[in-house]
Design a protein around this motif. Sequence first.
Motif, mmCIF file in Angstrom:
data_model
loop_
_atom_site.group_PDB
_atom_site.id
_atom_site.type_symbol
_atom_site.label_atom_id
_atom_site.label_comp_id
_atom_site.label_asym_id
_atom_site.label_seq_id
_atom_site.Cartn_x
_atom_site.Cartn_y
_atom_site.Cartn_z
ATOM 1 N N ARG A 188 14.050 -3.222 15.902
ATOM 2 C CA ARG A 188 14.492 -4.491 16.486
ATOM 3 C C ARG A 188 13.262 -5.255 16.955
ATOM 4 N NH1 ARG A 188 18.401 -7.546 18.885
ATOM 5 N NH2 ARG A 188 18.143 -8.215 21.047
ATOM 6 N N PHE A 189 13.192 -6.524 16.613
ATOM 7 C CA PHE A 189 12.075 -7.390 16.994
ATOM 8 C C PHE A 189 12.627 -8.533 17.833
ATOM 9 C CE2 PHE A 189 8.990 -10.744 16.684
ATOM 10 C CZ PHE A 189 7.755 -10.122 16.530
ATOM 11 N N VAL A 190 12.071 -8.684 19.051
ATOM 12 C CA VAL A 190 12.546 -9.727 19.956
ATOM 13 C C VAL A 190 11.376 -10.649 20.307
ATOM 14 C CG1 VAL A 190 13.691 -10.245 22.145
ATOM 15 C CG2 VAL A 190 14.204 -8.101 20.938
ATOM 16 N N ASN A 191 11.582 -11.949 20.138
ATOM 17 C CA ASN A 191 10.574 -12.957 20.467
ATOM 18 C C ASN A 191 11.025 -13.715 21.713
ATOM 19 O OD1 ASN A 191 8.123 -13.337 19.220
ATOM 20 N ND2 ASN A 191 8.872 -14.701 17.624
ATOM 21 N N TYR A 192 10.153 -13.825 22.704
ATOM 22 C CA TYR A 192 10.502 -14.543 23.928
ATOM 23 C C TYR A 192 9.821 -15.911 23.939
ATOM 24 C CZ TYR A 192 12.336 -10.067 25.372
ATOM 25 O OH TYR A 192 13.061 -8.890 25.423
ATOM 26 N N ALA A 193 10.633 -16.945 23.889
ATOM 27 C CA ALA A 193 10.119 -18.312 23.831
ATOM 28 C C ALA A 193 9.243 -18.617 25.037
ATOM 29 C CB ALA A 193 11.276 -19.308 23.763
ATOM 30 N N GLY A 194 8.091 -19.210 24.778
ATOM 31 C CA GLY A 194 7.198 -19.618 25.852
ATOM 32 C C GLY A 194 6.334 -18.528 26.440
ATOM 33 N N ALA A 195 6.552 -17.284 26.035
ATOM 34 C CA ALA A 195 5.794 -16.165 26.592
ATOM 35 C C ALA A 195 4.495 -15.972 25.819
ATOM 36 C CB ALA A 195 6.624 -14.890 26.555
ATOM 37 N N ARG A 196 3.406 -15.817 26.568
ATOM 38 C CA ARG A 196 2.105 -15.612 25.967
ATOM 39 C C ARG A 196 1.716 -14.135 26.039
ATOM 40 N NH1 ARG A 196 -1.998 -20.031 28.214
ATOM 41 N NH2 ARG A 196 -2.936 -19.761 26.144
ATOM 42 N N HIS A 197 0.488 -13.849 25.675
ATOM 43 C CA HIS A 197 0.042 -12.459 25.670
ATOM 44 C C HIS A 197 0.047 -11.895 27.093
ATOM 45 C CE1 HIS A 197 -1.657 -9.038 23.642
ATOM 46 N NE2 HIS A 197 -2.582 -8.931 24.576
ATOM 47 N N ALA A 198 0.379 -10.610 27.216
ATOM 48 C CA ALA A 198 0.422 -9.893 28.497
ATOM 49 C C ALA A 198 1.502 -10.431 29.428
ATOM 50 C CB ALA A 198 -0.942 -9.928 29.194
ATOM 51 N N PHE A 199 2.599 -10.918 28.868
ATOM 52 C CA PHE A 199 3.626 -11.596 29.668
ATOM 53 C C PHE A 199 4.327 -10.708 30.692
ATOM 54 C CE2 PHE A 199 5.888 -10.333 25.712
ATOM 55 C CZ PHE A 199 6.944 -9.607 26.229
ATOM 56 N N THR A 200 4.184 -9.385 30.599
ATOM 57 C CA THR A 200 4.850 -8.501 31.572
ATOM 58 C C THR A 200 3.987 -8.187 32.794
ATOM 59 O OG1 THR A 200 4.038 -6.430 30.597
ATOM 60 C CG2 THR A 200 6.088 -7.345 29.690
ATOM 61 N N ASN A 201 2.710 -8.520 32.745
ATOM 62 C CA ASN A 201 1.784 -8.099 33.795
ATOM 63 C C ASN A 201 1.511 -9.230 34.786
ATOM 64 O OD1 ASN A 201 -0.316 -7.116 35.374
ATOM 65 N ND2 ASN A 201 -1.342 -6.114 33.662
ATOM 66 N N PRO A 202 1.899 -9.073 36.059
ATOM 67 C CA PRO A 202 1.659 -10.118 37.058
ATOM 68 C C PRO A 202 0.177 -10.465 37.240
ATOM 69 C CG PRO A 202 3.283 -8.561 37.867
ATOM 70 C CD PRO A 202 2.710 -7.966 36.617
ATOM 71 N N ASP A 203 -0.717 -9.561 36.830
ATOM 72 C CA ASP A 203 -2.151 -9.831 36.944
ATOM 73 C C ASP A 203 -2.693 -10.652 35.776
ATOM 74 O OD1 ASP A 203 -2.327 -8.384 39.324
ATOM 75 O OD2 ASP A 203 -2.721 -6.501 38.278
ATOM 76 N N ALA A 204 -1.841 -10.948 34.795
ATOM 77 C CA ALA A 204 -2.312 -11.631 33.586
ATOM 78 C C ALA A 204 -2.893 -13.005 33.896
ATOM 79 C CB ALA A 204 -1.173 -11.753 32.571
#
Length: 262
Positions: free
Chosen positions: A211-227
């Motif tokens: 399964r491949f999921v694309n999140y609109a507007g999300a850039r690299h490292a989108f899960t890390n608050p330190d990004a």
Amino acid sequence: MRTMVAAMLCMLFAAGVRAAVIGAEVSYRAGDTVMKGYLAYDDAIQGKRPGVLVVHEWWGHNEYARKRARMLAELGYTALAVDMYGDGKTAEHPEDAGKFATAVNSDMAQRRARFLAAKALLERHPTVAADAIAAIGYCFGGGVVLNMAREGVDLRAVASFHGAIASRKLAEPGTVKARVLVLNGAADPMVTERQIEVFHQEMTAAGVDYRFVNYAGARHAFTNPDADGYGQRFGLPLAYHPEADARSWAELKTFLRDTFGR
């Protein structure tokens, strides 16, 4: 009566203490190299449970990987935040991170050996059902777990968060044992439309359950608050995306629950 109430309160308090997630540093070897990981589990859960390997970003085995291991422990899994660089070393600058990641990815045999050493450690833990192992990875780690699946490592499931999807060695039919989940930022310049197209073709041709999921507007490292901080400091296309972070974690929880039935 007072004695009975006091006893009940003590029992409730003790139960609450026992329900805490336990996290501890662990050392293991891959060849001659000492690897320094972090293992987390909930000791209130009885019996064996699935284990999940957590592979770090290119910054190395830092607190972010450990946080995700604890989050998995809270869900009822035993999680091991692995060390792919050796001696638990981390990078504070992209140049060092790039050198560390390139050194691992340029030696496929070493990369596999380090991953399998962590997997063996997790399988031996008394809380883990050795035939129920999954792996998740972030950025650099996402590419690692996808490549372990491509190489036919015995995993039930792998999930990549904003990880590299391109590979020099593509999956072959009948090789991939794991179910595959890719959680990608649609605005991530490090993953091109062409790479996504090739990835879909690769997974389909190899007969992979994916399964491949694309999140609109999300850039690299989108899960890390330190990004955001990393991006601003070094001029990198990194950004935290709270909505994509929450949605991708929910996607992972469903994926693991469907895989392991819990």
